[in-house]
Design a protein around this motif. Sequence first.
Motif, PDB file in Angstrom:
ATOM      1  N   GLY A 139       0.822  -1.214   0.000  1.00 52.41           N
ATOM      2  CA  GLY A 139       0.000   0.000   0.000  1.00 52.41           C
ATOM      3  C   GLY A 139       0.853   1.260   0.000  1.00 52.41           C
ATOM      4  N   SER A 140       2.046   1.167  -0.567  1.00 50.21           N
ATOM      5  CA  SER A 140       3.010   2.273  -0.563  1.00 50.21           C
ATOM      6  C   SER A 140       2.889   3.138  -1.800  1.00 50.21           C
ATOM      7  N   GLU A 141       3.239   4.401  -1.661  1.00 45.96           N
ATOM      8  CA  GLU A 141       3.465   5.242  -2.824  1.00 45.96           C
ATOM      9  C   GLU A 141       4.725   4.700  -3.494  1.00 45.96           C
ATOM     10  N   PHE A 142       4.788   4.803  -4.816  1.00 45.43           N
ATOM     11  CA  PHE A 142       5.933   4.235  -5.544  1.00 45.43           C
ATOM     12  C   PHE A 142       6.630   5.330  -6.338  1.00 45.43           C
ATOM     13  N   VAL A 143       7.926   5.500  -6.089  1.00 43.02           N
ATOM     14  CA  VAL A 143       8.744   6.461  -6.818  1.00 43.02           C
ATOM     15  C   VAL A 143       9.803   5.672  -7.567  1.00 43.02           C
ATOM     16  N   ARG A 144       9.773   5.794  -8.884  1.00 48.26           N
ATOM     17  CA  ARG A 144      10.737   5.068  -9.737  1.00 48.26           C
ATOM     18  C   ARG A 144      11.757   6.060 -10.281  1.00 48.26           C
ATOM     19  N   LEU A 145      13.021   5.822  -9.965  1.00 50.05           N
ATOM     20  CA  LEU A 145      14.107   6.643 -10.481  1.00 50.05           C
ATOM     21  C   LEU A 145      14.700   5.956 -11.705  1.00 50.05           C
ATOM     22  N   GLN A 146      15.175   6.740 -12.643  1.00 55.22           N
ATOM     23  CA  GLN A 146      15.791   6.192 -13.854  1.00 55.22           C
ATOM     24  C   GLN A 146      17.292   6.037 -13.647  1.00 55.22           C
ATOM     25  N   ASN A 147      17.826   4.879 -13.947  1.00 52.95           N
ATOM     26  CA  ASN A 147      19.278   4.638 -13.945  1.00 52.95           C
ATOM     27  C   ASN A 147      19.954   5.084 -12.645  1.00 52.95           C
ATOM     28  N   ALA A 148      19.365   4.720 -11.517  1.00 56.81           N
ATOM     29  CA  ALA A 148      19.902   5.116 -10.210  1.00 56.81           C
ATOM     30  C   ALA A 148      20.590   3.955  -9.496  1.00 56.81           C
ATOM     31  N   GLY A 149      20.758   2.820 -10.176  1.00 57.74           N
ATOM     32  CA  GLY A 149      21.429   1.686  -9.566  1.00 57.74           C
ATOM     33  C   GLY A 149      20.752   1.252  -8.274  1.00 57.74           C
ATOM     34  N   HIS A 150      21.557   0.972  -7.272  1.00 56.69           N
ATOM     35  CA  HIS A 150      21.031   0.515  -5.983  1.00 56.69           C
ATOM     36  C   HIS A 150      20.806   1.690  -5.016  1.00 56.69           C
ATOM     37  N   ILE A 151      20.835   2.898  -5.546  1.00 59.60           N
ATOM     38  CA  ILE A 151      20.612   4.126  -4.774  1.00 59.60           C
ATOM     39  C   ILE A 151      21.535   4.125  -3.550  1.00 59.60           C
ATOM     40  N   ASN A 152      22.813   3.955  -3.824  1.00 58.32           N
ATOM     41  CA  ASN A 152      23.826   3.912  -2.778  1.00 58.32           C
ATOM     42  C   ASN A 152      25.036   4.723  -3.217  1.00 58.32           C
ATOM     43  N   ILE A 153      26.089   4.676  -2.434  1.00 66.28           N
ATOM     44  CA  ILE A 153      27.285   5.472  -2.733  1.00 66.28           C
ATOM     45  C   ILE A 153      27.917   5.048  -4.059  1.00 66.28           C
ATOM     46  N   GLU A 154      27.880   3.748  -4.369  1.00 64.49           N
ATOM     47  CA  GLU A 154      28.473   3.265  -5.616  1.00 64.49           C
ATOM     48  C   GLU A 154      27.750   3.814  -6.848  1.00 64.49           C
ATOM     49  N   SER A 155      26.469   4.131  -6.709  1.00 68.25           N
ATOM     50  CA  SER A 155      25.730   4.688  -7.844  1.00 68.25           C
ATOM     51  C   SER A 155      25.594   6.208  -7.734  1.00 68.25           C
ATOM     52  N   GLY A 156      26.417   6.826  -6.879  1.00 70.42           N
ATOM     53  CA  GLY A 156      26.502   8.281  -6.838  1.00 70.42           C
ATOM     54  C   GLY A 156      25.573   8.977  -5.866  1.00 70.42           C
ATOM     55  N   PHE A 157      25.014   8.245  -4.911  1.00 72.39           N
ATOM     56  CA  PHE A 157      24.082   8.864  -3.975  1.00 72.39           C
ATOM     57  C   PHE A 157      24.753   9.128  -2.638  1.00 72.39           C
ATOM     58  N   GLY A 158      25.095  10.399  -2.426  1.00 67.11           N
ATOM     59  CA  GLY A 158      25.637  10.840  -1.151  1.00 67.11           C
ATOM     60  C   GLY A 158      24.502  11.416  -0.314  1.00 67.11           C
ATOM     61  N   ALA A 159      24.472  12.742  -0.184  1.00 60.86           N
ATOM     62  CA  ALA A 159      23.474  13.400   0.672  1.00 60.86           C
ATOM     63  C   ALA A 159      22.033  13.157   0.198  1.00 60.86           C
ATOM     64  N   TRP A 160      21.793  13.036  -1.063  1.00 62.08           N
ATOM     65  CA  TRP A 160      20.517  12.703  -1.694  1.00 62.08           C
ATOM     66  C   TRP A 160      19.358  13.615  -1.266  1.00 62.08           C
ATOM     67  N   PRO A 161      19.302  14.837  -1.809  1.00 60.56           N
ATOM     68  CA  PRO A 161      18.242  15.787  -1.455  1.00 60.56           C
ATOM     69  C   PRO A 161      16.821  15.295  -1.737  1.00 60.56           C
ATOM     70  N   LEU A 162      16.626  14.535  -2.828  1.00 64.22           N
ATOM     71  CA  LEU A 162      15.287  14.011  -3.106  1.00 64.22           C
ATOM     72  C   LEU A 162      14.833  13.098  -1.975  1.00 64.22           C
ATOM     73  N   GLY A 163      15.726  12.250  -1.491  1.00 62.55           N
ATOM     74  CA  GLY A 163      15.389  11.370  -0.382  1.00 62.55           C
ATOM     75  C   GLY A 163      14.978  12.155   0.855  1.00 62.55           C
ATOM     76  N   LEU A 164      15.701  13.237   1.135  1.00 65.36           N
ATOM     77  CA  LEU A 164      15.337  14.076   2.287  1.00 65.36           C
ATOM     78  C   LEU A 164      13.957  14.698   2.108  1.00 65.36           C
ATOM     79  N   ALA A 165      13.640  15.120   0.880  1.00 70.17           N
ATOM     80  CA  ALA A 165      12.317  15.696   0.622  1.00 70.17           C
ATOM     81  C   ALA A 165      11.221  14.650   0.827  1.00 70.17           C
ATOM     82  N   LEU A 166      11.473  13.419   0.376  1.00 70.16           N
ATOM     83  CA  LEU A 166      10.497  12.347   0.589  1.00 70.16           C
ATOM     84  C   LEU A 166      10.358  12.036   2.076  1.00 70.16           C
TER      85      LEU A 166
END
Length: 193
Positions: A139-166
């Motif tokens: 029953g979750s809202e679903f947000v699909r990112l394009q070409n974001a890998g595993h959404i971790n440091i290896e795929s370039g996600f440090g501070a991740w402002p979108l995540g903070l907004a969510l």
Amino acid sequence: MAPIIIIPGWRDSGPGHWQSLWAEQLPGAVRVQQDDWITPSRQAWVASITRTILMQAGPVVIAAHSLGCIATAHLPADATARIQGALLVAPADPERRGVLADFAPVPYQTLPYRSIVVASGNDPYCPVRTAGAYARAWGSEFVRLQNAGHINIESGFGAWPLGLALLQSLVGEGWVNPTPHPVSLTNLALETT
């Protein structure tokens, strides 16, 4: 403001990972610790997360990554009753990786709190179809990112402002944004369902 409970996934979240940065920056954030990050046991992980949640004075908001999302879905009723909302990022697919098999089958039931699943179209650890199926079942809202890998440091996600907004959308009143510039969901390109 509800405390943020940060639940890392398999092998923990290292320095520079958005979860590690949030643990340092968000006032009152609590990071779940596991005795074994390499060969995870569902019983041990769920017990540790449950203890962390129940130690808080009131409702909490979850920020989980990878296997931490699946462990969150396995939480018992006394823990889920304390959750105000959950940001479930790049959920793992334990049925595809032998070392994570103890977490299968994944619960396919509605979560009793507001939740947002964030997944990537090219996550090597979970097909986006599977993440979408989790979101529908939970029953979750679903947000699909394009070409974001595993959404971790290896795929370039440090501070991740979108995540903070969510995360802010789950916390509500009393939110203190630790970043110098506010982030608005309306200014970010993403696909939601």
